[in-house]
Design a protein around this motif. Structure first.
Motif, PDB file in Angstrom:
ATOM      1  N   ALA A 105       0.730  -0.990   0.010  1.00 11.70           N
ATOM      2  CA  ALA A 105       0.187   0.007   0.048  1.00 11.70           C
ATOM      3  C   ALA A 105       0.867   1.362   0.059  1.00 11.70           C
ATOM      4  CB  ALA A 105      -0.953  -0.186   1.298  1.00 11.70           C
ATOM      5  N   ARG A 106       2.003   1.270   0.461  1.00 14.96           N
ATOM      6  CA  ARG A 106       2.960   2.332   0.539  1.00 14.96           C
ATOM      7  C   ARG A 106       3.501   2.464  -0.816  1.00 14.96           C
ATOM      8  NH1 ARG A 106       4.115   4.887   4.996  1.00 14.96           N
ATOM      9  NH2 ARG A 106       3.513   3.905   7.221  1.00 14.96           N
ATOM     10  N   ARG A 107       3.668   1.301  -1.680  1.00 13.70           N
ATOM     11  CA  ARG A 107       4.527   1.681  -2.922  1.00 13.70           C
ATOM     12  C   ARG A 107       3.385   1.787  -4.024  1.00 13.70           C
ATOM     13  NH1 ARG A 107       6.769  -3.149  -0.861  1.00 13.70           N
ATOM     14  NH2 ARG A 107       5.701  -4.465  -2.306  1.00 13.70           N
ATOM     15  N   ALA A 108       2.214   1.388  -4.036  1.00 13.50           N
ATOM     16  CA  ALA A 108       1.198   1.319  -4.975  1.00 13.50           C
ATOM     17  C   ALA A 108       1.023   2.750  -5.478  1.00 13.50           C
ATOM     18  CB  ALA A 108       0.063   0.251  -4.808  1.00 13.50           C
ATOM     19  N   HIS A 109       0.822   2.864  -6.925  1.00 11.93           N
ATOM     20  CA  HIS A 109       0.373   4.234  -7.367  1.00 11.93           C
ATOM     21  C   HIS A 109      -0.308   4.163  -8.666  1.00 11.93           C
ATOM     22  CE1 HIS A 109       3.534   3.915 -10.399  1.00 11.93           C
ATOM     23  NE2 HIS A 109       4.583   3.614  -9.306  1.00 11.93           N
ATOM     24  N   SER A 110      -0.950   5.126  -9.121  1.00  8.69           N
ATOM     25  CA  SER A 110      -1.887   5.279 -10.214  1.00  8.69           C
ATOM     26  C   SER A 110      -1.059   6.020 -11.537  1.00  8.69           C
ATOM     27  CB  SER A 110      -3.103   5.611  -9.801  1.00  8.69           C
ATOM     28  OG  SER A 110      -3.028   7.388  -9.652  1.00  8.69           O
ATOM     29  N   TYR A 111       0.120   6.127 -11.619  1.00  2.00           N
ATOM     30  CA  TYR A 111       0.736   6.612 -12.583  1.00  2.00           C
ATOM     31  C   TYR A 111       0.552   6.065 -14.014  1.00  2.00           C
ATOM     32  CZ  TYR A 111       4.691   9.273 -14.936  1.00  2.00           C
ATOM     33  OH  TYR A 111       5.500   9.879 -15.717  1.00  2.00           O
ATOM     34  N   LEU A 169       1.792   9.864  -0.025  1.00  2.00           N
ATOM     35  CA  LEU A 169       2.444   9.715   1.058  1.00  2.00           C
ATOM     36  C   LEU A 169       3.476  10.567   1.054  1.00  2.00           C
ATOM     37  CD1 LEU A 169       2.264   6.074   1.955  1.00  2.00           C
ATOM     38  CD2 LEU A 169       1.063   7.880   2.956  1.00  2.00           C
ATOM     39  N   ALA A 170       4.043  11.599   0.013  1.00  2.00           N
ATOM     40  CA  ALA A 170       4.987  12.444   0.204  1.00  2.00           C
ATOM     41  C   ALA A 170       4.584  13.819   0.360  1.00  2.00           C
ATOM     42  CB  ALA A 170       5.694  12.571  -1.281  1.00  2.00           C
ATOM     43  N   ARG A 171       2.942  13.589   0.683  1.00  2.00           N
ATOM     44  CA  ARG A 171       2.190  14.721   1.219  1.00  2.00           C
ATOM     45  C   ARG A 171       2.175  16.105   0.385  1.00  2.00           C
ATOM     46  NH1 ARG A 171       2.754  14.076   7.865  1.00  2.00           N
ATOM     47  NH2 ARG A 171       2.024  11.757   7.931  1.00  2.00           N
ATOM     48  N   PRO A 172       1.580  16.139  -0.724  1.00  2.00           N
ATOM     49  CA  PRO A 172       1.605  17.173  -1.488  1.00  2.00           C
ATOM     50  C   PRO A 172       0.653  18.028  -1.135  1.00  2.00           C
ATOM     51  CG  PRO A 172       0.715  15.441  -2.706  1.00  2.00           C
ATOM     52  CD  PRO A 172       1.292  14.744  -1.671  1.00  2.00           C
ATOM     53  N   VAL A 173       0.908  19.509  -1.043  1.00  2.00           N
ATOM     54  CA  VAL A 173       0.082  20.546  -0.430  1.00  2.00           C
ATOM     55  C   VAL A 173      -0.189  21.398  -1.570  1.00  2.00           C
ATOM     56  CG1 VAL A 173       0.413  19.828   2.116  1.00  2.00           C
ATOM     57  CG2 VAL A 173       1.722  21.600   0.880  1.00  2.00           C
ATOM     58  N   ARG A 174       0.476  21.501  -2.638  1.00  2.00           N
ATOM     59  CA  ARG A 174       0.154  22.379  -3.649  1.00  2.00           C
ATOM     60  C   ARG A 174       0.305  21.831  -4.789  1.00  2.00           C
ATOM     61  NH1 ARG A 174       3.058  26.694  -6.642  1.00  2.00           N
ATOM     62  NH2 ARG A 174       4.853  26.082  -5.699  1.00  2.00           N
ATOM     63  N   VAL A 175      -0.547  22.059  -5.967  1.00  2.00           N
ATOM     64  CA  VAL A 175      -0.466  21.476  -7.288  1.00  2.00           C
ATOM     65  C   VAL A 175      -0.696  22.424  -8.232  1.00  2.00           C
ATOM     66  CG1 VAL A 175      -3.031  20.752  -6.905  1.00  2.00           C
ATOM     67  CG2 VAL A 175      -1.314  19.371  -8.352  1.00  2.00           C
ATOM     68  N   LEU A 176      -0.153  22.203  -9.288  1.00  2.00           N
ATOM     69  CA  LEU A 176      -0.529  22.838 -10.665  1.00  2.00           C
ATOM     70  C   LEU A 176      -1.059  21.750 -11.417  1.00  2.00           C
ATOM     71  CD1 LEU A 176      -0.001  25.284 -12.569  1.00  2.00           C
ATOM     72  CD2 LEU A 176       2.015  24.380 -13.173  1.00  2.00           C
ATOM     73  N   LEU A 177      -2.168  22.018 -11.568  1.00  2.00           N
ATOM     74  CA  LEU A 177      -2.775  20.955 -12.479  1.00  2.00           C
ATOM     75  C   LEU A 177      -2.352  20.473 -13.864  1.00  2.00           C
ATOM     76  CD1 LEU A 177      -6.612  21.601 -11.181  1.00  2.00           C
ATOM     77  CD2 LEU A 177      -4.710  20.005 -10.307  1.00  2.00           C
TER      78      LEU A 177
END
Length: 390
Positions: A113-119, A182-190
């Motif tokens: 669960a810590r490794r899996a991603h939707s890239y 889990l890197a906790r992004p708090v700002r995003v440029l869509l």
């Protein structure tokens, strides 16, 4: 439920089972039930309708209606994958379960669960859009093995993200080697919106956050233990704020929490979420077959308290019983590997396919499942045709 007095000769049966997850596909389950039904009533007209609700089996249910295609992408662990899609005219259909599905994990644990991603799903979206130039992409949301809020998919589509210190995350790194949430992004440029419309097909209407959200409701199914669920929820709250500040107020939208938060990514791209089964029924024309049936046999791996909340068997039953006034209303029964409780929605009867308790590994064995599905269908159809109470 006794056989009604409007039974036609020959008997008309519709077989529409969902997959028995971890055991057999919808196509395999339907084939076994068809075989058993014809043993009991050789003259019956048996129509098989593959069903799915946006999870695994979505492509199978639509494959015969369109043209197959495939693009290169990666799975939820970053491994190369050739991912299939189906073209229905100028509409492309992709399935999260085949690209970032739970079944692609070697183990289901807090570590996974810590490794899996939707890239890989985001990469598939971009490549299908480029290859096929569709006007619409339908994305099956269900059966995924990641809980990343759609961060991976959006990164693949060109999003940029920063943490609380102002450090850009994943800058120039390409594919993330762990769950980006889990890197906790708090700002995003869509990322730029796709040139086509996007609709997510879901079997749940969960929001992104809270007790029924992506992390707390579904995280444990994907390997997260209690401490990790709390960590994922905390990170998801920060991610929801980042999306809101970027102009995507999506966290409370029904379906945002589908597929580990991939629903939120679809909404962020300007898409919307629809009930998967209803869309697939509309595409396949299943409604006409149900309207002419005497008996409908549906089912899935487990019938329980969730069944009456719109799961495939209940949804099939409601659709079958929604014929015009004065029209034929078929009897709808469901077969399952496990039956719990008494409230199974609009179903007329339910049957556990196992005649005796079995160890889980034995009960999930595909050969056992198929044999018991066929045998149970034979008994049900024989009793129904004889006018016995089901």
């Amino acid at each position: 439920m006794a056989a009604p007095d409007h039974i036609t000769t020959p008997l008309r049966i519709v077989v529409a089972l969902d997959s028995f997850k971890g055991s057999v596909t919808s196509a395999q389950a339907c084939a076994a039930v068809r075989e058993g039904s014809l043993r009991a009533a050789p003259d019956a007209i048996v129509t098989v309708a593959l069903v799915a609700d946006g999870g695994e089996g979505t492509l199978d249910a639509l494959a015969r209606l369109g043209r197959p295609g495939a693009v290169d992408t990666i799975d939820l662990r970053g491994r190369p994958l050739r991912a299939a899609h189906v073209m229905l005219g100028d509409t492309a259909v992709i399935e999260s379960a085949t690209t970032v599905g739970l079944g692609l994990l070697d183990d289901v644990s807090p570590a996974s669960a810590r490794r899996a991603h939707s890239y890989g799903l985001g990469l598939q979206l971009a490549r299908v859009a480029e290859l096929e130039n569709p006007s619409l992409i339908l994305v099956g949301l269900g059966g995924t093995g990641c809980t990343d809020g759609g961060t991976g998919a959006l990164l693949a589509l060109g999003a940029r993200m920063w943490d609380v210190s102002g450090t850009e995350l994943f800058a120039g790194d390409g594919v993330p080697d762990a769950n980006p949430l889990l890197a906790r992004p708090v700002r995003v440029l869509l990322p730029p919106t796709l040139a086509c419309a996007v609709i997510g097909l879901a079997d749940v209407n969960s929001p992104l956050l809270g007790p029924s959200g992506a992390a707390r409701m579904f995280g444990p199914q994907k390997g997260a233990d209690a401490p990790l669920v709390a960590e994922l929820e905390y990170a998801m709250e920060g991610w929801a704020l980042a999306l809101r500040e970027a102009g995507a107020e999506v966290s409370g939208v029904p379906g945002a929490g589908a597929a580990g938060g991939l629903g939120a990514a679809i909404l962020t791209l300007g898409g919307r979420i629809e009930p998967g089964l209803q869309r697939i029924v509309a595409e396949t024309g299943m409604g006409a077959a149900l309207a002419g049936a005497d008996l409908v046999i549906t089912g899935e791996g487990s019938l329980d308290a969730q069944t009456a909340r719109g799961k495939v068997p209940d949804a099939i039953a409601r659709l079958a019983k929604s014929s015009p006034p004065g029209g034929r209303v078929p009897v709808v029964v469901a077969l399952a590997g496990r039956v719990e409780g008494d409230d199974h929605g609009a179903l007329d009867a339910t049957f556990c396919i196992h005649p005796r308790p079995r160890p889980l590994a034995e009960a999930m064995n595909p050969e056992v499942t198929l044999a018991e599905l066929s045998a149970t269908a034979e008994r049900v159809v024989r009793d129904f045709a004889a006018g016995m109470a089901l």
